[in-house]
Design an enzyme around this catalytic site. Structure first.
Site, PDB file in Angstrom:
ATOM      1  N   PRO B 212      11.095  22.890 -19.828  1.00 21.70           N
ATOM      2  CA  PRO B 212      11.658  22.002 -18.691  1.00 21.70           C
ATOM      3  C   PRO B 212      10.804  21.565 -17.957  1.00 21.70           C
ATOM      4  O   PRO B 212       9.775  21.906 -17.512  1.00 21.70           O
ATOM      5  CB  PRO B 212      12.201  23.563 -17.851  1.00 21.70           C
ATOM      6  CG  PRO B 212      11.829  24.575 -18.801  1.00 21.70           C
ATOM      7  CD  PRO B 212      11.092  24.166 -19.579  1.00 21.70           C
ATOM      8  N   LEU B 213      11.161  20.299 -17.170  1.00 23.01           N
ATOM      9  CA  LEU B 213      10.164  19.418 -16.507  1.00 23.01           C
ATOM     10  C   LEU B 213       9.689  19.966 -15.146  1.00 23.01           C
ATOM     11  O   LEU B 213       8.550  19.696 -15.028  1.00 23.01           O
ATOM     12  CB  LEU B 213      11.294  18.218 -16.074  1.00 23.01           C
ATOM     13  CG  LEU B 213      10.202  16.918 -15.809  1.00 23.01           C
ATOM     14  CD1 LEU B 213       9.515  16.682 -17.282  1.00 23.01           C
ATOM     15  CD2 LEU B 213      11.051  15.766 -15.523  1.00 23.01           C
ATOM     16  N   CYS B 214      10.463  21.000 -14.509  1.00 20.23           N
ATOM     17  CA  CYS B 214       9.907  21.791 -13.359  1.00 20.23           C
ATOM     18  C   CYS B 214       8.884  22.553 -13.777  1.00 20.23           C
ATOM     19  O   CYS B 214       7.812  22.904 -13.082  1.00 20.23           O
ATOM     20  CB  CYS B 214      11.093  22.479 -12.665  1.00 20.23           C
ATOM     21  SG  CYS B 214      11.889  23.688 -13.628  1.00 20.23           S
ATOM     22  N   THR B 215       8.962  23.459 -14.891  1.00 20.38           N
ATOM     23  CA  THR B 215       7.859  24.112 -15.324  1.00 20.38           C
ATOM     24  C   THR B 215       6.446  23.296 -15.510  1.00 20.38           C
ATOM     25  O   THR B 215       5.301  23.455 -15.090  1.00 20.38           O
ATOM     26  CB  THR B 215       8.168  24.920 -16.745  1.00 20.38           C
ATOM     27  OG1 THR B 215       9.202  25.548 -16.639  1.00 20.38           O
ATOM     28  CG2 THR B 215       6.889  25.714 -17.247  1.00 20.38           C
ATOM     29  N   HIS B 218       5.437  22.013 -11.928  1.00 20.10           N
ATOM     30  CA  HIS B 218       5.280  22.991 -10.683  1.00 20.10           C
ATOM     31  C   HIS B 218       4.498  24.383 -10.962  1.00 20.10           C
ATOM     32  O   HIS B 218       3.967  24.895 -10.620  1.00 20.10           O
ATOM     33  CB  HIS B 218       6.181  23.376  -9.775  1.00 20.10           C
ATOM     34  CG  HIS B 218       7.035  21.988  -9.474  1.00 20.10           C
ATOM     35  ND1 HIS B 218       6.374  21.162  -8.705  1.00 20.10           N
ATOM     36  CD2 HIS B 218       8.394  21.562  -9.625  1.00 20.10           C
ATOM     37  CE1 HIS B 218       7.107  20.063  -8.192  1.00 20.10           C
ATOM     38  NE2 HIS B 218       8.324  20.428  -8.839  1.00 20.10           N
TER      39      HIS B 218
END
Lengths: 543, 440
Positions: B212-215, B218
């Site tokens: 996932p891009l957020c992982t 961030h």
């Protein structure tokens, strides 16, 4: 004294200065690492008879960069070789087959060295059995029964692994003869994580207890690693039930308990970390235990008195046994790796380091015992890799494998595994029947100096004769005449033909078995493999 | 020795080994089998076999087929030779690096095996039309691409002739397909229209899972997250080499830039394990490969081609998996033909939608469901006897014009119950017809 084992990470080149060799072998280095490759590159394999099956086996050893090969073959290239063997050509008809095959095989990889011996095997066996001592492994094919038995005895006594390969019509055969083979890096496909939730070590316990799920804001709450979630709810559960959930029903109740802790996200979705926790219940709450195969190995290690000839594997196993029975309080050292899970970086890395530190501490305990044993055995060379070896050993403790082999000659001299044979012969799906057929055609050959169906005009007579051989063999084993005539007809149809695609299949499989033996990684068969190209099935039997 | 020579002469020397299988009856042959010396002649004179891919499996397949007696071989491959191929693609040498695989492989086989003729095509499979594919008796695939597999599967299905709903057996071109990954592999036999096809079993190829891009952005926790962060976020921001220069996984400068930045990011978070090898593996999506597995799977495929061509043995039924990391394991079973397979069933596909679903939701069904896994579907509807383009990816001008449709609902687009939508995608050479069915 101890073999060099680096973990894959530490051995991988740290800089971008990749050597050409690393680039060429890149796709396989990802499977057995630089340390596996180094062992392969000092390996020396001897092939007896450069038939199609023989050269196909060597091909998949030369390509990945085996150190050296020696081919023993006193045959000359014949027309039929050009119809099934890629490593001969029309121009070489009449020339020594081993020489031609060696030249064409070495073309595949300039890094491999090779020699060729144009001498009958029987002569070598009679006059210079020490000929075989330099080899890491010997591959044999197309040998009559009596020569094979002599060879297998010589190699068993010399403790040199022997791999017998054979393609007979649509049937393939691989037999490994190895006295003992130990594997530290068995690379299991599916591992159960080692989380110690049922018996947390003190650093883990301390950290877990410092966290309070209820006090966390929503963002933090949805990023707590599932190990923490399981730990917390397990505590709650234990307060009420006294022991962790064991059966399906209890686990279901436990899952319900975990779900009570889940907060609803703004999007209405579940918190991913809680979803993961629920999914992990089945594997992560299993009581920490020692796999039965490893327990057997530890029991054996317990009875070992280390001596200068004891293999490093067993000295480490002995120290591991001591760990289990004292420091470890009945369980193996902490593995030190945890699965990936939804988490914020800080907590995940903190928890990862807790496990890693405990693993290092446990391994250190084992290392000290190994050193003590080694010192008692007198002065030895300083082993710079010892620490890494022991670390690697402990990290893989749950997956250690030991194979105890049997000499081929025992299959012939009364101590064949009859229960295995009996059980399989009663199963019509089992391919073991083809082993019986191969044994029978060998008996036939000993008696009539040719394989059944070898000559076109004798197929019909040979069917009758082969049936006699099969029945005699079964009678010797005390099995009834339960082999259908179909198998006998089919064997006579083959007339010992070596068909290329079957040879290529067996060659590929056998080459990988040799690589497993040389690199001591992954797990070889024990001890007989039968390939049935008619149905595209196979089976492995302990005979 | 004298015995062997006499025997070789008697049998017609060179092909003595396969001729025993072809000229003798046996209990495990196909019911159509008739032992005869003509079978080998037929293999050599009439049978045309197409090999797709001249890589790890392709090299082996060409050798295996040639040594089973096939002489009329054709090979298609769009790739050139790279140094990292040489540990298994045994028809290539260092001097061949950069040359087309199909060409070098064909040259080598033609030179080594007398009377074998390999014709090579340095092409994509999509470069050829149905006439080309119809000219072969058998197709064997050694591909690493699922899209290409699906395309050739669709092509062979499109060649089938049906009369009054009955399949004309003579239009069936068998497809033998092999695949490998590390120590694992599989081989299968597909009789298009008769047995389970690639699309029937699409769930065997789950779509690749990306982080996932957020992982990545961030909360990184794995070394892979750090590498992906550099690849996906830092590279387009910093453009280290020049504006708009895409990452070239084979350029060591690019790789070492990514490696160093990933190491830095890892250090910030206390993550260990970023190595050059891992960086390369993640950036190039490298799948481990070894000579032995390719040899085994190609041999299994070749055996099936031999059986299909000669009937000397019944073909495998119909799917076999192989894994030799712990012992040698195989499992052979029958993959069942899917009654309503999107590609081979002749059953019109139903698209179950609500009037309020947007076109983009329909496209999501086509790309995300395990059943379809399309890449970039283009949709045209038949409304009132006219073709109406709903959405197409190219050309750009059309895409721009149609883009507003994505946000329109089924109702707004006039997609009534029973309307047919033709979907085109790279995964198939022909369009797939869907019938709109409105949810009640």
């Amino acid at each position: 004294m101890l073999r060099v084992h680096h973990s894959m990470e530490s051995a991988a080149p740290a800089s971008c200065e990749q050597t050409e060799k690393a680039k060429k072998y890149d796709r396989q280095l990802r499977l057995w690492g630089d340390h596996g490759q180094s062992l392969l590159e000092i390996g020396h394999v001897c092939l007896i008879n450069a038939s199609a099956t023989g050269t196909e086996t060597l091909k998949s050893l030369v390509l990945p960069g085996l150190g050296a090969v020696t081919i023993i073959d006193d045959a000359k290239v014949a027309h039929q070789d050009t119809g099934n063997n890629f490593f001969v050509d029309l121009a070489s008809i009449g020339r020594p087959r081993g020489e031609v095959a060696l030249r064409l095989l070495l073309e595949l990889n300039p890094e491999v060295r090779g020699t060729f011996v144009d001498q009958p095997l029987q002569e070598i066996l009679d006059n210079q059995p020490e000929f075989f001592t330099p080899f890491t492994c010997v591959i044999a094919t197309c040998l009559p029964e009596s020569t094979l038995l002599t060879l297998s005895k010589v190699l068993w006594d010399a403790k040199i692994p022997l791999v017998v390969v054979r393609s007979y019509g649509m049937i393939g055969y691989i037999r490994i003869q190895i006295e003992e083979h130990t594997v530290i890096e068995s690379h299991p496909d599916n591992e159960i994580p080692d989380l110690r939730l049922d018996r947390p070590f003190s650093a883990l316990e301390k950290y877990m207890d410092s966290l309070d799920l209820d006090a966390m804001d929503d963002k933090e709450h949805s990023h707590v690693p599932y190990v923490v979630i399981l730990y917390k709810f397990l505590q709650k559960w234990n307060q009420e039930h006294g022991a962790p959930p064991k059966n399906y029903k209890e686990k279901k109740l436990f899952i319900q308990l975990v779900k009570t802790g889940m907060r609803e996200k703004e999007s209405g979705e579940n918190e991913e970390n809680f979803d993961e926790a629920v999914k992990a219940v089945n594997t992560s709450l299993l009581p920490t235990s020692i796999p039965s195969g490893v327990q057997t190995l530890l029991n054996e290690a317990a009875n070992i008195t280390p001596s200068p000839t004891t293999k490093p594997f067993w000295i480490m196993a002995r120290a591991l046994h001591e760990f289990v029975s004292s420091e470890g309080r009945g369980v193996l050292p902490v593995r030190g790796t945890i699965p990936d899970m939804t988490a914020d970086s800080e907590k995940y890395i903190k928890i990862q380091s807790l496990y890693r530190d405990q693993a290092a501490q446990d391994a250190d305990w084992v290392l000290r015992r190994v050193q003590e044993h080694s010192q008692q055995l007198g002065p030895r060379k300083v082993m710079p890799s010892l620490e890494n070896d022991v670390k690697n050993f402990c990290k893989n403790a749950h997956a250690l494998r030991v194979i105890k082999g049997k000499p081929i000659v025992e299959e012939y001299k009364g101590s064949i595994n009859l229960s295995e044979i009996g059980a399989h012969l009663e199963n019509p799906e089992s391919d073991l029947v083809w082993y019986v057929m191969l044994r029978a055609v060998d008996q036939f050959h000993s008696e009539f100096r040719a394989y059944p169906g070898y000559f076109q005009d004798q197929v019909e007579t040979d069917i009758v004769r082969l049936k006699v051989c099969v029945n005699r063999l079964l009678a010797d084993w005390g099995c009834g005449p339960i082999v259908k005539d179909d198998f006998i007809h089919e064997m006579c149809r083959y007339g010992a033909s070596e068909v290329h695609s079957v040879a290529a299949y067996i060659g590929g499989c056998a080459a990988q078995e040799v690589i497993k033996i040389i690199t001591a990684q992954y797990v070889p068969i024990n001890n007989t493999h039968i390939y049935n190209a008619i149905a595209a099935t196979s089976g492995t039997f302990m005979l | 020795m004298t015995v062997a020579v006499a025997m070789a002469v008697e049998w017609g020397a060179r092909w003595v080994e396969v001729r025993k299988l072809l000229e003798r009856p046996g209990p495990f042959t196909h019911p159509d089998f008739e032992p005869s010396p003509d079978t080998l002649k037929m293999m050599q004179e009439n049978i045309r076999v197409l090999v797709i891919g001249a890589g790890g499996l392709g090299c082996e397949l060409l050798k295996d087929l040639a040594l089973m007696g096939f002489t009329n071989l054709h090979v298609v491959d769009m790739d050139t030779i790279d140094l990292s191929n040489l540990n298994r693609q045994f028809l290539f040498r260092k001097k061949d690096i950069g040359r087309p695989k199909a060409e070098v492989a064909a040259e080598f086989i033609n030179q080594r095996i007398q009377d074998c003729h390999v014709t090579h095509y340095y092409n994509k499979i999509q470069d050829f039309d149905d006439e080309f594919y119809r000219s072969f008796h058998l197709v064997v695939c050694g591909l690493d691409s699922i899209v290409a597999r699906r395309w050739i599967n669709g092509m062979l299905l499109s060649l089938l002739c049906y009369e009054d709903g009955m399949l004309d057996q003579s239009s069936v071109i068998p497809l033998v397909d092999g695949g490998t990954e590390g120590f694992k592999g599989n081989a299968r036999v597909i009789l298009p229209g008769l047995t389970s096809c690639i699309e029937c079993t699409l769930d065997l190829f789950p779509p690749q899972i990306n982080f996932p891009l957020c992982t990545i952005a961030h909360t990184p926790r794995l070394p892979e997250h750090c590498i992906e962060w550099v690849r996906l976020l830092l590279w387009p921001k910093e453009n280290p080499f020049s504006e708009e220069m895409p990452i070239d996984g084979d350029d060591p400068h690019h790789l070492s830039w990514i490696f160093e930045k990933a190491q830095k990011r890892a250090a910030e978070f206390g993550i260990t394990g970023v190595t050059y090898r891992l960086t390369q593996g993640v950036v190039k999506r490298i799948i481990p490969a070894v000579a032995s597995t390719n040899a085994v799977i190609a041999a299994a495929c070749c055996t099936e081609v031999f059986k299909l061509a000669t009937s000397a043995c019944t073909p495998m039924n119909n799917y076999c998996v192989f894994n030799d990391s712990d012992g040698i394991y195989t499992y052979t079973y029958e993959q069942e033909k899917k009654e309503d397979c999107v590609a081979c069933s002749q059953v019109p596909q139903e698209l179950l939608v609500s009037p309020s679903d947007k076109l983009q939701d329909i496209i999501a069904i086509l790309t995300d469901s395990l059943r379809y896994q399309m890449k970039k579907p283009g949709l045209q509807a038949m409304v009132d006897g006219k073709t109406k383009s709903l959405y197409l990816h190219s050309p750009a001008s059309i895409e721009e014009k149609l883009r507003p449709n994505l946000k329109k609902t089924v109702e707004e687009l006039g997609l009534r119950d029973g309307i047919e939508i033709a979907v085109a995608d790279v995964t198939s050479p022909s369009t797939v017809l869907f019938k709109v069915k409105l949810k009640k």
